[in-house]
Design a protein around this motif. Sequence first.
Motif, PDB file in Angstrom:
ATOM      1  N   LYS A 341      14.030  -1.464  15.025  1.00 54.46           N
ATOM      2  CA  LYS A 341      13.977  -2.816  15.579  1.00 54.46           C
ATOM      3  C   LYS A 341      14.041  -3.833  14.457  1.00 54.46           C
ATOM      4  O   LYS A 341      13.364  -3.692  13.419  1.00 54.46           O
ATOM      5  CB  LYS A 341      12.686  -2.989  16.384  1.00 54.46           C
ATOM      6  CG  LYS A 341      12.497  -4.357  17.003  1.00 54.46           C
ATOM      7  CD  LYS A 341      11.159  -4.444  17.728  1.00 54.46           C
ATOM      8  CE  LYS A 341      10.958  -5.827  18.344  1.00 54.46           C
ATOM      9  NZ  LYS A 341       9.622  -5.982  18.962  1.00 54.46           N
ATOM     10  N   ASP A 342      14.885  -4.850  14.635  1.00 51.63           N
ATOM     11  CA  ASP A 342      14.927  -6.007  13.725  1.00 51.63           C
ATOM     12  C   ASP A 342      15.228  -5.604  12.282  1.00 51.63           C
ATOM     13  O   ASP A 342      14.518  -5.993  11.347  1.00 51.63           O
ATOM     14  CB  ASP A 342      13.598  -6.787  13.776  1.00 51.63           C
ATOM     15  CG  ASP A 342      13.278  -7.299  15.161  1.00 51.63           C
ATOM     16  OD1 ASP A 342      14.222  -7.630  15.892  1.00 51.63           O
ATOM     17  OD2 ASP A 342      12.088  -7.363  15.522  1.00 51.63           O
ATOM     18  N   ILE A 343      16.293  -4.838  12.097  1.00 46.46           N
ATOM     19  CA  ILE A 343      16.632  -4.326  10.776  1.00 46.46           C
ATOM     20  C   ILE A 343      18.137  -4.104  10.704  1.00 46.46           C
ATOM     21  O   ILE A 343      18.823  -4.100  11.738  1.00 46.46           O
ATOM     22  CB  ILE A 343      15.844  -3.015  10.486  1.00 46.46           C
ATOM     23  CG1 ILE A 343      15.812  -2.682   8.998  1.00 46.46           C
ATOM     24  CG2 ILE A 343      16.384  -1.854  11.331  1.00 46.46           C
ATOM     25  CD1 ILE A 343      14.776  -1.611   8.653  1.00 46.46           C
ATOM     26  N   ALA A 344      18.689  -3.939   9.500  1.00 47.46           N
ATOM     27  CA  ALA A 344      20.125  -3.714   9.328  1.00 47.46           C
ATOM     28  C   ALA A 344      20.391  -2.500   8.463  1.00 47.46           C
ATOM     29  O   ALA A 344      19.646  -2.224   7.511  1.00 47.46           O
ATOM     30  CB  ALA A 344      20.782  -4.944   8.709  1.00 47.46           C
ATOM     31  N   PHE A 345      21.452  -1.767   8.809  1.00 50.73           N
ATOM     32  CA  PHE A 345      21.922  -0.611   8.040  1.00 50.73           C
ATOM     33  C   PHE A 345      23.359  -0.894   7.620  1.00 50.73           C
ATOM     34  O   PHE A 345      24.193  -1.257   8.448  1.00 50.73           O
ATOM     35  CB  PHE A 345      21.861   0.657   8.887  1.00 50.73           C
ATOM     36  CG  PHE A 345      20.543   0.887   9.576  1.00 50.73           C
ATOM     37  CD1 PHE A 345      19.358   0.847   8.858  1.00 50.73           C
ATOM     38  CD2 PHE A 345      20.497   1.143  10.931  1.00 50.73           C
ATOM     39  CE1 PHE A 345      18.144   1.071   9.488  1.00 50.73           C
ATOM     40  CE2 PHE A 345      19.288   1.369  11.580  1.00 50.73           C
ATOM     41  CZ  PHE A 345      18.096   1.325  10.850  1.00 50.73           C
ATOM     42  N   GLU A 346      23.659  -0.674   6.360  1.00 50.00           N
ATOM     43  CA  GLU A 346      24.964  -1.098   5.852  1.00 50.00           C
ATOM     44  C   GLU A 346      25.547  -0.095   4.873  1.00 50.00           C
ATOM     45  O   GLU A 346      24.826   0.503   4.063  1.00 50.00           O
ATOM     46  CB  GLU A 346      24.798  -2.454   5.157  1.00 50.00           C
ATOM     47  CG  GLU A 346      26.069  -3.045   4.569  1.00 50.00           C
ATOM     48  CD  GLU A 346      25.815  -4.382   3.886  1.00 50.00           C
ATOM     49  OE1 GLU A 346      26.713  -5.237   3.899  1.00 50.00           O
ATOM     50  OE2 GLU A 346      24.707  -4.584   3.332  1.00 50.00           O
ATOM     51  N   ASN A 347      26.872   0.100   4.944  1.00 53.76           N
ATOM     52  CA  ASN A 347      27.599   0.843   3.925  1.00 53.76           C
ATOM     53  C   ASN A 347      28.611  -0.110   3.308  1.00 53.76           C
ATOM     54  O   ASN A 347      29.482  -0.641   4.002  1.00 53.76           O
ATOM     55  CB  ASN A 347      28.308   2.070   4.509  1.00 53.76           C
ATOM     56  CG  ASN A 347      28.812   3.005   3.429  1.00 53.76           C
ATOM     57  OD1 ASN A 347      29.483   2.580   2.483  1.00 53.76           O
ATOM     58  ND2 ASN A 347      28.510   4.300   3.552  1.00 53.76           N
ATOM     59  N   THR A 348      28.491  -0.337   1.993  1.00 57.36           N
ATOM     60  CA  THR A 348      29.306  -1.351   1.306  1.00 57.36           C
ATOM     61  C   THR A 348      30.514  -0.763   0.591  1.00 57.36           C
ATOM     62  O   THR A 348      31.114  -1.420  -0.261  1.00 57.36           O
ATOM     63  CB  THR A 348      28.438  -2.107   0.293  1.00 57.36           C
ATOM     64  OG1 THR A 348      27.934  -1.177  -0.683  1.00 57.36           O
ATOM     65  CG2 THR A 348      27.282  -2.815   0.970  1.00 57.36           C
ATOM     66  N   PHE A 369      17.128  -1.658  18.744  1.00 62.25           N
ATOM     67  CA  PHE A 369      17.042  -3.000  19.316  1.00 62.25           C
ATOM     68  C   PHE A 369      17.167  -4.048  18.215  1.00 62.25           C
ATOM     69  O   PHE A 369      16.450  -4.004  17.219  1.00 62.25           O
ATOM     70  CB  PHE A 369      15.708  -3.177  20.055  1.00 62.25           C
ATOM     71  CG  PHE A 369      15.471  -4.580  20.530  1.00 62.25           C
ATOM     72  CD1 PHE A 369      16.311  -5.153  21.475  1.00 62.25           C
ATOM     73  CD2 PHE A 369      14.428  -5.334  20.028  1.00 62.25           C
ATOM     74  CE1 PHE A 369      16.097  -6.454  21.915  1.00 62.25           C
ATOM     75  CE2 PHE A 369      14.206  -6.634  20.461  1.00 62.25           C
ATOM     76  CZ  PHE A 369      15.045  -7.202  21.407  1.00 62.25           C
ATOM     77  N   ASN A 370      18.110  -4.972  18.392  1.00 63.23           N
ATOM     78  CA  ASN A 370      18.362  -6.027  17.409  1.00 63.23           C
ATOM     79  C   ASN A 370      18.589  -5.432  16.022  1.00 63.23           C
ATOM     80  O   ASN A 370      17.975  -5.829  15.030  1.00 63.23           O
ATOM     81  CB  ASN A 370      17.209  -7.036  17.364  1.00 63.23           C
ATOM     82  CG  ASN A 370      17.569  -8.287  16.562  1.00 63.23           C
ATOM     83  OD1 ASN A 370      18.729  -8.702  16.504  1.00 63.23           O
ATOM     84  ND2 ASN A 370      16.562  -8.890  15.937  1.00 63.23           N
TER      85      ASN A 370
END
Length: 563
Positions: A341-348, A369-370
């Motif tokens: 919840k309320d977090i981001a996961f990223e591959n750059t 969620f979000n």
Amino acid sequence: MANKKKVAIAGLASILLVAMCVAVAVGVTKKSGGDGGSITTSTKAAHAICGSTDYKETCENSLASANTTDPKELIKIAFNATIENISGVLKQSALLKEAANDESTKDALSICEEVLGDAVDDLYRSTDKVAQFDVNKVNEYVEDVKTWLSAVITYQETCIDAFENVSGDTGEKMKNLLKTARELSSNGLAMASELSSIFSSLQLGNLGSRRLLSKEGRELYFKDPTDYAPGEEPQYVKKGRRLLSAWRPNAVVAQDGSGQFRKINDAIAQVPKKNDKVFVIYVKAGLYKENVIIPKGAHKIVLIGDGPLKTRITGNKCFAKGTKTFQSATVAINADDFVAKDIAFENTAGPEGHQAVALRVSGDRAVFFNVHIDGHQDSLYAHTYRQYYRDCSISGTIDFIFGDALAIFQNCKFIVRKPMDNQACMVTAQGRVDPRSQGAIVIQNSDIQAEPAFLATKPAIKAYLGRPWKELSRTIIMQSNIGGFIAPEGWSPWMGTFALDTLYYAEYQNRGPGSDLSKRVTWKGIRHINAQIAESWSGGRAFGGDFWIRAAAVPYVPTLMHV
């Protein structure tokens, strides 16, 4: 009707769920007399249980040594045969790995060891579920077994996929080694699927109130999802949001030292093995450069940030730099009942990194969620099991949502990004391989849009709703806004005519300039569905049991919506 149901339940109380069809078949032949006692032998019982499978000879061979007509024992023997077969493949895999000369082959075999081990675990828990059969939880038991056996099939396919672009014949050897295991696994799923039809015909799909437990242990009873009007949000869900926000974190992660940990993996390491209690990890605002792994057995983790624009986990592993797609995930979920919840996961890694996963979900009953999931090619690997996404944002270029989970997305944004030159974009690439598998991508009341850089490119870049990664690829897009940048034909082929007759693609009640169906492809696999079929793909129906979504205390509509 109530009395009829009670009689049916009483008659089934002592019958093993996954073997009901066998018990019925054997019971009928006993009464028929015929050629003496031979008609009730274990051979007849084995033939009966194999009747619904696609690989009957393989099924009957797996039961050839059975000396029983007891349905429970027959199912146990059938599952154990599959376990033994996959275990034998694992031993061969270890030998192949030891003999391998190149790192790519060794990496592929390492993936096989991991996922085939997971397949064996799912077979064991399917066997346990069958042994614990409770007629009052018919839906839950059937859906669990079908989900886990679907995962067994997906895991075997994942092993084979790991050899893509690997030189030598090791991949072909592995495919041959898995032939019998794949047939046995498909047979098990066929048996479980047959029982779904039996219970449905007896109207045993909903046997009383369902429940969830709050953190304090109170039982919250609620109506079946099908009793709600389209778009209605149950009151207890609203209460549930406050419940989640009131949970105190078991661990706090902060880069400035204000928490117990500076790294997320260090907090995860505190979760007990085979965890059975909610473990909340609060991750304060910051950019966390680490590859986070939720290990197998670390169940019931709740990962909460300060918002997806403030708390971000980032990595850059990618295929172009020698990492297999399966192993490239910035965040990998391998345990059950995970909530983010309320977090981001990223591959750059960027488009030049090719396959570069931001999030891989290989755990059952996962809820997001979000959450922002950002990458380019293969951003979200919805690998297997059951997954629910609400108010999330997923960005990417090619096949940026792929896998064979039963994944439902509600109120999400799908953002198409600018790819490399001479590339087209596909939002989805679903990977179902068995006709009875649970796998599907379902996009409901969401928004398919493009970033400005994509829209500004001249000439315009082609973009599609999806393409068939595997032969039985299945994707449903309904009640969603589709941007005008999506090509009029809607869907793209994978290669030539592959899967065009066998896929299942459907659009229902969509809106926006890209939703016009008049110029869509006319492949045999394209489906034109009505409201009833669309409803069957809503969360309250498709998941069979959705208590785990409600327990996560996030917004959720279990039906079609008013749009």
